[in-house]
Design an enzyme around this catalytic site. Sequence first.
Site, PDB file in Angstrom:
ATOM      1  N   HIS A 264     -25.537  -7.938  19.575  1.00  7.27           N
ATOM      2  CA  HIS A 264     -26.219  -6.711  20.031  1.00  7.27           C
ATOM      3  C   HIS A 264     -26.656  -5.946  18.777  1.00  7.27           C
ATOM      4  O   HIS A 264     -27.405  -6.477  17.963  1.00  7.27           O
ATOM      5  CB  HIS A 264     -25.222  -5.958  20.921  1.00  7.27           C
ATOM      6  CG  HIS A 264     -25.770  -4.827  21.725  1.00  7.27           C
ATOM      7  ND1 HIS A 264     -27.096  -4.522  21.820  1.00  7.27           N
ATOM      8  CD2 HIS A 264     -25.140  -3.901  22.513  1.00  7.27           C
ATOM      9  CE1 HIS A 264     -27.259  -3.467  22.615  1.00  7.27           C
ATOM     10  NE2 HIS A 264     -26.081  -3.070  23.046  1.00  7.27           N
ATOM     11  N   HIS A 305     -33.529 -12.934  22.945  1.00  2.00           N
ATOM     12  CA  HIS A 305     -33.168 -11.729  23.698  1.00  2.00           C
ATOM     13  C   HIS A 305     -32.902 -12.098  25.140  1.00  2.00           C
ATOM     14  O   HIS A 305     -33.574 -12.977  25.676  1.00  2.00           O
ATOM     15  CB  HIS A 305     -34.312 -10.690  23.630  1.00  2.00           C
ATOM     16  CG  HIS A 305     -33.847  -9.326  23.977  1.00  2.00           C
ATOM     17  ND1 HIS A 305     -33.788  -8.885  25.276  1.00  2.00           N
ATOM     18  CD2 HIS A 305     -33.386  -8.315  23.198  1.00  2.00           C
ATOM     19  CE1 HIS A 305     -33.319  -7.654  25.276  1.00  2.00           C
ATOM     20  NE2 HIS A 305     -33.062  -7.281  24.029  1.00  2.00           N
ATOM     21  N   ASP A 362     -34.403  -6.350  15.714  1.00  2.00           N
ATOM     22  CA  ASP A 362     -33.578  -6.357  14.506  1.00  2.00           C
ATOM     23  C   ASP A 362     -34.115  -7.248  13.393  1.00  2.00           C
ATOM     24  O   ASP A 362     -33.594  -7.226  12.280  1.00  2.00           O
ATOM     25  CB  ASP A 362     -32.156  -6.821  14.860  1.00  2.00           C
ATOM     26  CG  ASP A 362     -31.425  -5.762  15.658  1.00  2.00           C
ATOM     27  OD1 ASP A 362     -31.616  -4.582  15.354  1.00  2.00           O
ATOM     28  OD2 ASP A 362     -30.682  -6.116  16.582  1.00  2.00           O
TER      29      ASP A 362
HETATM   30  N1  CMC Z   1     -30.648 -18.838  17.426  1.00  2.00           N
HETATM   31  C1  CMC Z   1     -30.536 -20.112  17.904  1.00  2.00           C
HETATM   32  N2  CMC Z   1     -30.472 -20.413  19.212  1.00  2.00           N
HETATM   33  C2  CMC Z   1     -30.530 -19.395  20.065  1.00  2.00           C
HETATM   34  C3  CMC Z   1     -30.639 -18.044  19.645  1.00  2.00           C
HETATM   35  C4  CMC Z   1     -30.706 -17.793  18.254  1.00  2.00           C
HETATM   36  N3  CMC Z   1     -30.823 -16.553  17.792  1.00  2.00           N
HETATM   37  N4  CMC Z   1     -30.669 -17.238  20.730  1.00  2.00           N
HETATM   38  C5  CMC Z   1     -30.562 -18.046  21.799  1.00  2.00           C
HETATM   39  N5  CMC Z   1     -30.478 -19.347  21.405  1.00  2.00           N
HETATM   40  C6  CMC Z   1     -30.407 -20.536  22.258  1.00  2.00           C
HETATM   41  C7  CMC Z   1     -29.032 -20.667  22.898  1.00  2.00           C
HETATM   42  O1  CMC Z   1     -28.177 -21.445  22.109  1.00  2.00           O
HETATM   43  C8  CMC Z   1     -29.384 -21.332  24.199  1.00  2.00           C
HETATM   44  O2  CMC Z   1     -29.648 -22.694  23.938  1.00  2.00           O
HETATM   45  P1  CMC Z   1     -29.266 -23.822  25.039  1.00  2.00           P
HETATM   46  O3  CMC Z   1     -30.118 -23.514  26.231  1.00  2.00           O
HETATM   47  O4  CMC Z   1     -29.594 -25.114  24.380  1.00  2.00           O
HETATM   48  O5  CMC Z   1     -27.799 -23.662  25.318  1.00  2.00           O
HETATM   49  C9  CMC Z   1     -30.716 -20.719  24.584  1.00  2.00           C
HETATM   50  O6  CMC Z   1     -31.316 -20.319  23.337  1.00  2.00           O
HETATM   51  C10 CMC Z   1     -30.584 -19.501  25.492  1.00  2.00           C
HETATM   52  O7  CMC Z   1     -29.801 -18.536  24.828  1.00  2.00           O
HETATM   53  P2  CMC Z   1     -28.629 -17.720  25.499  1.00  2.00           P
HETATM   54  O8  CMC Z   1     -27.530 -17.561  24.485  1.00  2.00           O
HETATM   55  O9  CMC Z   1     -28.255 -18.308  26.821  1.00  2.00           O
HETATM   56  O10 CMC Z   1     -29.358 -16.348  25.742  1.00  2.00           O
HETATM   57  P3  CMC Z   1     -28.678 -14.972  26.046  1.00  2.00           P
HETATM   58  O11 CMC Z   1     -29.635 -14.192  26.836  1.00  2.00           O
HETATM   59  O12 CMC Z   1     -27.312 -15.159  26.616  1.00  2.00           O
HETATM   60  O13 CMC Z   1     -28.471 -14.319  24.569  1.00  2.00           O
HETATM   61  C11 CMC Z   1     -28.876 -13.109  22.603  1.00  2.00           C
HETATM   62  C12 CMC Z   1     -29.338 -13.404  24.029  1.00  2.00           C
HETATM   63  C13 CMC Z   1     -29.631 -11.912  22.049  1.00  2.00           C
HETATM   64  C14 CMC Z   1     -27.366 -12.756  22.590  1.00  2.00           C
HETATM   65  C15 CMC Z   1     -29.127 -14.367  21.719  1.00  2.00           C
HETATM   66  O14 CMC Z   1     -30.496 -14.691  21.730  1.00  2.00           O
HETATM   67  C16 CMC Z   1     -28.646 -14.169  20.284  1.00  2.00           C
HETATM   68  O15 CMC Z   1     -27.451 -14.322  20.036  1.00  2.00           O
HETATM   69  N6  CMC Z   1     -29.569 -13.810  19.322  1.00  2.00           N
HETATM   70  C17 CMC Z   1     -29.177 -13.587  17.964  1.00  2.00           C
HETATM   71  C18 CMC Z   1     -28.537 -12.212  17.829  1.00  2.00           C
HETATM   72  C19 CMC Z   1     -29.556 -11.098  17.893  1.00  2.00           C
HETATM   73  O16 CMC Z   1     -30.582 -11.121  17.221  1.00  2.00           O
HETATM   74  N7  CMC Z   1     -29.239 -10.061  18.699  1.00  2.00           N
HETATM   75  C20 CMC Z   1     -30.069  -8.864  18.802  1.00  2.00           C
HETATM   76  C21 CMC Z   1     -30.683  -8.720  20.178  1.00  2.00           C
HETATM   77  S1  CMC Z   1     -31.953  -7.445  20.172  1.00  2.00           S
HETATM   78  C22 CMC Z   1     -31.097  -5.997  19.788  1.00  2.00           C
HETATM   79  C23 CMC Z   1     -30.355  -5.480  20.943  1.00  2.00           C
HETATM   80  O17 CMC Z   1     -31.004  -4.925  21.856  1.00  2.00           O
HETATM   81  O18 CMC Z   1     -29.121  -5.629  20.977  1.00  2.00           O
END
Ligand code: CMC
Length: 426
Positions: A264, A305, A362
């Site tokens: 986050h 996201h 970010d």
């Molecule tokens: N790098 C590599 N792979 C990723 C990433 C990433 N940053 N984000 C998602 N994925 C992959 C994930 O492994 C999954 O792959 P698979 O389908 O093969 O298992 C797929 O994409 C879907 O991701 P998810 O984890 O199910 O998506 P989510 O909605 O649960 O998570 C998130 C969203 C923001 C937690 C995630 O994208 C992440 O950890 N990003 C990096 C951290 C980040 O930049 N966070 C800031 C978000 S914006 C600021 C805020 O509002 O907080």
Amino acid sequence: MSGKQAKLTVGDQSIDLPVYSGTLGPDVIDVKDVLAKGFFTYDPGFMATASCESKITFIDGDKGILLHRGYPIEQLATQSTYEEVCYLLLNGELPNQAQMDDFRSRVKSHTMVHEQLQFFYRGFRRDAHPMAVMCGVVGALSAFYHDSLDIRNPEHRQISAIRLIAKMPTIAAMCFKYSVGQPFIYPKNELDYSSNFLRMMFATPCDDYEVNPILARAMDRIFILHADHEQNASTSTVRMAGSTDANPFACIAAGIAALWGPSHGGANEAVLRMLSEIGSVKNVDDFVRRVKDKSDGTKLMGFGHRVYKNFDPRAKVMKQTCDEVLSALGIQDPQLELAMKLEEIALNDEYFVSRKLYPNVDFYSGIILKAIGIPLNLFTVIFALGRTPGWIAHWQEMIANPYKIARPRQLYTGAVQRDYVGLQQR
Ligand code: CMC
């Protein structure tokens, strides 16, 4: 109501469920009635669950649209000020001049913190993470402002809201000053919100700080871009804590704790750490390979996201601001070049394309914060400061309307009932 009805069939039971339409966004199926039929619904991570009704912020993640009270974020970020956006989020409408003046003067009258509060800082190690300090100090505000803790009293709620918006920059700057061992700098109310924050950060009793209007504008824009984001993890945490009738300072402290994680708000700090780890453009391909290798556990921070499956509109404005600030300051940051290379590769790579992973807010914010002179471990504190009006607006919206304590159910998969066996018999 949408005029539509959903029908859920479970075995030989059929349950009619009402469907509601909002002004924008998908229709919502009201699943409350499944309880009476002996079922819970199951949605870990709230992937498809609307936890409340809200009029504050709308996101269309597929189209990359973000609206606060109907106004597009791009317009607010480029034409408005953070104080105006605070007013908008809290009150639902843009202020006229008299309302704006009144709001500003109310905020200014609350910028100082209780003198006793500085002793809280002294209880922390100097090398404590500023988010740990901020979490504790904001929670501690509830021990100082007993005169505004009656959550059923709209005036108390108003004063608490103003106090939080006014004091967050002071608290954030104090976190920094404490960590570097410099004296705290009091607010100077003749300055605007963002200039005041920068001065509290960078002035010392020996040298006043001439606020650079480019940096003040960039800071203001960063605050605007973080101001709200509907039911994200920290805002939902604030609502959840608020649903127990906890006081607003405790609720915002809970929000700060939820924001801290690298998935986050902690991502802005994690992005710069990642860029430092990659080091140079020649290592980008190798890093991207590691990200795609799931066994490695490396994520491309600042990408992806839960809601946006398209460009985060905040990231676009952030990138533009980044370019403006660096060129106005004549800075050539190799980390910006690195970030752009990373973005270019990721946007064309099948792994990221197929998962609809785009840069989020970010990805570029850290490079601007660095140019402003904000230290790395304060980045998430800046996010918390900026997000405060959003948290408060959601808390206010909830408390001013009928609500129930937030109490999710579970799918229990633990042991069934069994009898206790004494220690000697085990
Ligand atoms: N790098 C590599 N792979 C990723 C990433 C990433 N940053 N984000 C998602 N994925 C992959 C994930 O492994 C999954 O792959 P698979 O389908 O093969 O298992 C797929 O994409 C879907 O991701 P998810 O984890 O199910 O998506 P989510 O909605 O649960 O998570 C998130 C969203 C923001 C937690 C995630 O994208 C992440 O950890 N990003 C990096 C951290 C980040 O930049 N966070 C800031 C978000 S914006 C600021 C805020 O509002 O907080």
